[in-house]
Design an enzyme around this catalytic site. Sequence first.
Site, PDB file in Angstrom:
ATOM      1  N   THR A 214      -3.404  -7.829  -3.886  1.00 29.31           N
ATOM      2  CA  THR A 214      -4.316  -8.969  -3.735  1.00 29.31           C
ATOM      3  C   THR A 214      -5.549  -8.498  -2.969  1.00 29.31           C
ATOM      4  OG1 THR A 214      -3.430  -9.743  -1.630  1.00 29.31           O
ATOM      5  CG2 THR A 214      -2.346 -10.558  -3.622  1.00 29.31           C
TER       6      THR A 214
ATOM      7  N   LYS B 210      -7.133  -3.381   2.102  1.00 25.14           N
ATOM      8  CA  LYS B 210      -7.491  -2.841   3.415  1.00 25.14           C
ATOM      9  C   LYS B 210      -7.288  -3.836   4.565  1.00 25.14           C
ATOM     10  CE  LYS B 210     -11.603  -1.683   1.684  1.00 25.14           C
ATOM     11  NZ  LYS B 210     -11.373  -1.473   0.282  1.00 25.14           N
TER      12      LYS B 210
ATOM     13  N   VAL C 146      -8.664   4.023   1.333  1.00 27.68           N
ATOM     14  CA  VAL C 146      -9.890   4.781   1.628  1.00 27.68           C
ATOM     15  C   VAL C 146     -10.162   5.802   0.535  1.00 27.68           C
ATOM     16  CG1 VAL C 146     -11.063   6.232   3.326  1.00 27.68           C
ATOM     17  CG2 VAL C 146      -9.290   4.662   4.077  1.00 27.68           C
TER      18      VAL C 146
ATOM     19  N   GLY D 140     -22.202  -3.718 -13.885  1.00 26.94           N
ATOM     20  CA  GLY D 140     -20.860  -3.936 -13.319  1.00 26.94           C
ATOM     21  C   GLY D 140     -20.504  -2.919 -12.249  1.00 26.94           C
TER      22      GLY D 140
ATOM     23  N   GLU E 119     -20.245  -5.181  -6.408  1.00 26.06           N
ATOM     24  CA  GLU E 119     -19.393  -6.353  -6.216  1.00 26.06           C
ATOM     25  C   GLU E 119     -20.073  -7.524  -6.937  1.00 26.06           C
ATOM     26  OE1 GLU E 119     -16.505  -6.777  -4.435  1.00 26.06           O
ATOM     27  OE2 GLU E 119     -16.467  -4.617  -4.138  1.00 26.06           O
TER      28      GLU E 119
ATOM     29  N   ASP F 185     -17.474  -2.978   3.944  1.00 27.48           N
ATOM     30  CA  ASP F 185     -16.386  -2.254   3.287  1.00 27.48           C
ATOM     31  C   ASP F 185     -16.360  -0.782   3.737  1.00 27.48           C
ATOM     32  OD1 ASP F 185     -14.228  -2.623   1.417  1.00 27.48           O
ATOM     33  OD2 ASP F 185     -15.255  -1.101   0.211  1.00 27.48           O
TER      34      ASP F 185
ATOM     35  N   LYS G  12     -13.444   1.338   5.970  1.00 24.84           N
ATOM     36  CA  LYS G  12     -12.842   2.611   5.563  1.00 24.84           C
ATOM     37  C   LYS G  12     -12.880   3.633   6.701  1.00 24.84           C
ATOM     38  CE  LYS G  12     -13.511   1.909   0.676  1.00 24.84           C
ATOM     39  NZ  LYS G  12     -14.385   2.050  -0.473  1.00 24.84           N
TER      40      LYS G  12
HETATM   41  N1  LIG Z   1     -10.770  -2.674  -8.104  1.00 27.54           N
HETATM   42  C1  LIG Z   1     -10.751  -1.457  -7.574  1.00 27.54           C
HETATM   43  O1  LIG Z   1     -11.213  -0.476  -8.200  1.00 27.54           O
HETATM   44  C2  LIG Z   1     -10.141  -1.220  -6.214  1.00 27.54           C
HETATM   45  C3  LIG Z   1     -10.169   0.080  -5.659  1.00 27.54           C
HETATM   46  C4  LIG Z   1      -9.556   0.287  -4.404  1.00 27.54           C
HETATM   47  C5  LIG Z   1      -8.966  -0.766  -3.723  1.00 27.54           C
HETATM   48  N2  LIG Z   1      -9.002  -2.030  -4.289  1.00 27.54           N
HETATM   49  C6  LIG Z   1      -8.329  -3.116  -3.563  1.00 27.54           C
HETATM   50  O2  LIG Z   1      -7.233  -3.560  -4.368  1.00 27.54           O
HETATM   51  C7  LIG Z   1      -7.011  -4.953  -4.181  1.00 27.54           C
HETATM   52  C8  LIG Z   1      -7.011  -5.651  -5.538  1.00 27.54           C
HETATM   53  O3  LIG Z   1      -8.286  -5.451  -6.134  1.00 27.54           O
HETATM   54  P1  LIG Z   1      -8.618  -6.048  -7.580  1.00 27.54           P
HETATM   55  O4  LIG Z   1      -9.925  -5.442  -7.957  1.00 27.54           O
HETATM   56  O5  LIG Z   1      -7.443  -5.903  -8.473  1.00 27.54           O
HETATM   57  O6  LIG Z   1      -8.834  -7.587  -7.208  1.00 27.54           O
HETATM   58  P2  LIG Z   1      -8.862  -8.821  -8.213  1.00 27.54           P
HETATM   59  O7  LIG Z   1      -9.156  -8.347  -9.601  1.00 27.54           O
HETATM   60  O8  LIG Z   1      -9.719  -9.834  -7.591  1.00 27.54           O
HETATM   61  O9  LIG Z   1      -7.334  -9.351  -8.224  1.00 27.54           O
HETATM   62  C9  LIG Z   1      -6.738  -9.955  -7.127  1.00 27.54           C
HETATM   63  C10 LIG Z   1      -5.387 -10.493  -7.541  1.00 27.54           C
HETATM   64  O10 LIG Z   1      -4.745 -10.992  -6.382  1.00 27.54           O
HETATM   65  C11 LIG Z   1      -4.206 -12.276  -6.672  1.00 27.54           C
HETATM   66  N3  LIG Z   1      -4.156 -13.046  -5.433  1.00 27.54           N
HETATM   67  C12 LIG Z   1      -5.108 -13.220  -4.492  1.00 27.54           C
HETATM   68  N4  LIG Z   1      -4.665 -13.978  -3.476  1.00 27.54           N
HETATM   69  C13 LIG Z   1      -3.393 -14.291  -3.793  1.00 27.54           C
HETATM   70  C14 LIG Z   1      -2.401 -15.078  -3.137  1.00 27.54           C
HETATM   71  N5  LIG Z   1      -2.631 -15.661  -1.966  1.00 27.54           N
HETATM   72  N6  LIG Z   1      -1.202 -15.213  -3.737  1.00 27.54           N
HETATM   73  C15 LIG Z   1      -0.946 -14.613  -4.933  1.00 27.54           C
HETATM   74  N7  LIG Z   1      -1.856 -13.857  -5.599  1.00 27.54           N
HETATM   75  C16 LIG Z   1      -3.059 -13.711  -5.029  1.00 27.54           C
HETATM   76  C17 LIG Z   1      -5.162 -12.877  -7.682  1.00 27.54           C
HETATM   77  O11 LIG Z   1      -4.481 -13.926  -8.372  1.00 27.54           O
HETATM   78  P3  LIG Z   1      -5.153 -14.711  -9.619  1.00 27.54           P
HETATM   79  O12 LIG Z   1      -5.142 -13.718 -10.756  1.00 27.54           O
HETATM   80  O13 LIG Z   1      -4.232 -15.832  -9.850  1.00 27.54           O
HETATM   81  O14 LIG Z   1      -6.520 -15.079  -9.149  1.00 27.54           O
HETATM   82  C18 LIG Z   1      -5.451 -11.641  -8.555  1.00 27.54           C
HETATM   83  O15 LIG Z   1      -4.443 -11.484  -9.517  1.00 27.54           O
HETATM   84  C19 LIG Z   1      -8.119  -5.429  -3.246  1.00 27.54           C
HETATM   85  O16 LIG Z   1      -7.617  -5.510  -1.944  1.00 27.54           O
HETATM   86  C20 LIG Z   1      -9.190  -4.346  -3.370  1.00 27.54           C
HETATM   87  O17 LIG Z   1      -9.978  -4.246  -2.204  1.00 27.54           O
HETATM   88  C21 LIG Z   1      -9.554  -2.271  -5.495  1.00 27.54           C
END
Ligand SMILES: NC(=O)c1ccc[n+]([C@@H]2O[C@H](COP(=O)([O-])OP(=O)(O)OC[C@H]3O[C@@H](n4cnc5c(N)ncnc54)[C@H](OP(=O)(O)O)[C@@H]3O)[C@@H](O)[C@H]2O)c1
Length: 354
Positions: free
Chosen positions: A95, A118, A148, A204, A207, A218, A222
């Site tokens: 999440t 994080k 990180v 894209g 953010e 962010d 890190k």
């Molecule tokens: N994207 C990247 O490349 C990347 C790289 C490194 C680290 N990260 C980290 O990885 C994590 C996920 O990133 P993401 O890009 O996948 O985010 P995202 O696409 O926004 O997905 C977040 C997911 O978390 C779910 N969620 C949020 N709050 C929740 C809660 N209280 N209960 C249940 N489910 C909940 C959301 O549910 P819904 O689908 O129902 O909205 C969604 O499925 C983040 O912390 C981000 O900082 C991401």
Amino acid sequence: MKKQINLFLVGTGLVGKALLKSIKINPTVQSENRSITIKVAGIANRSNMLLGKRGIDPVKWKSELNNNGGQTNIKSFIELMKRMKLPNSIFVDCTDGNDIVTLYNTILKTTPIVTPNKSANAGSYKQYNVLKDIVRKNGTDFRYSANVGVGVPSLDVIKSILSGGDKIVAIEGLFSSTMNYLLDKLMTTNKKFSDLLKEAEQKGLTEPDPRNDLNGIDTARKILILVRDSGVKLELSDVKIENLVPVILRNIKSLDRFYESLKIYDKKFDELKKEALRKNCKLVYSANYRKNSASVKIEMVDTSHPFYFSSSKEKVVLFYTKFYKKHPLIIKGQSGGAKATAAVLVSDILKTIK
Ligand SMILES: NC(=O)c1ccc[n+]([C@@H]2O[C@H](COP(=O)([O-])OP(=O)(O)OC[C@H]3O[C@@H](n4cnc5c(N)ncnc54)[C@H](OP(=O)(O)O)[C@@H]3O)[C@@H](O)[C@H]2O)c1
């Protein structure tokens, strides 16, 4: 030797989906002399949750979750996970906020956590330590390599430096792919900063609200996590951040109006570029730690600095230690993305199996 991991995944966004896809492609992994199968025993997002001893198909998870799942209640999800008592259960938090993090204390008493989120490690130092204590007392595990610089195993390197008896003296890093891209384009094209930012958003690369890339938080989180894992007590508020969003533009709601107003600041970036070119330098948005002080800021680096020769597509971390005094230990590699993050999560998941 054959082993099975039972995964309880919360979060099915970009990273959660990429993890499920990776499990679908590679459900069984050979690690050292073990064959480890990853079974998905629970999935939840904000709307639905589903748990099952027989496992959830990582191909058809969406329809299974929508058709057979119940309304999400994360506390019940955790309670059910604990009651199932499946061997090698691992909770994976994919999440993006703080909701699940507030439940880590409970989860870690029985179950290892793997996460790219994080929020836990960048919260208060007290809470960071509480989690470490719970893991120590209960013999569980908490792995967050994807916190990180995904693709750059910086936290593993810290462990290795410390376990060899060395001491980390300073850290420098380029952690923001967006800022790497923007400053590289600023230096190598004739485009204005505000236009480059808009272009990056449309591709894209930023953010959803690019101010979250420019504000440096962010990047600060890190460096904070790296510093804490190096054994130093530091709070996020101790990190001096150069927020690139001008104060008067921070509360503008419409993004179009923000871009329009940002044009006034293009001159500042043009002047910075001119000065950098005159000094034969490159502009970077770097995170730094030395002598108990951490910062995130725009810096000019010349050809003597390792950042000068890094590509804008790379994450870079430099470690200065008692041993690596003059010439830092450098790790760098291509920037992450959801697929690379999922690969790091799988690696952490496998490491939790003792
Ligand atoms: N994207 C990247 O490349 C990347 C790289 C490194 C680290 N990260 C980290 O990885 C994590 C996920 O990133 P993401 O890009 O996948 O985010 P995202 O696409 O926004 O997905 C977040 C997911 O978390 C779910 N969620 C949020 N709050 C929740 C809660 N209280 N209960 C249940 N489910 C909940 C959301 O549910 P819904 O689908 O129902 O909205 C969604 O499925 C983040 O912390 C981000 O900082 C991401």
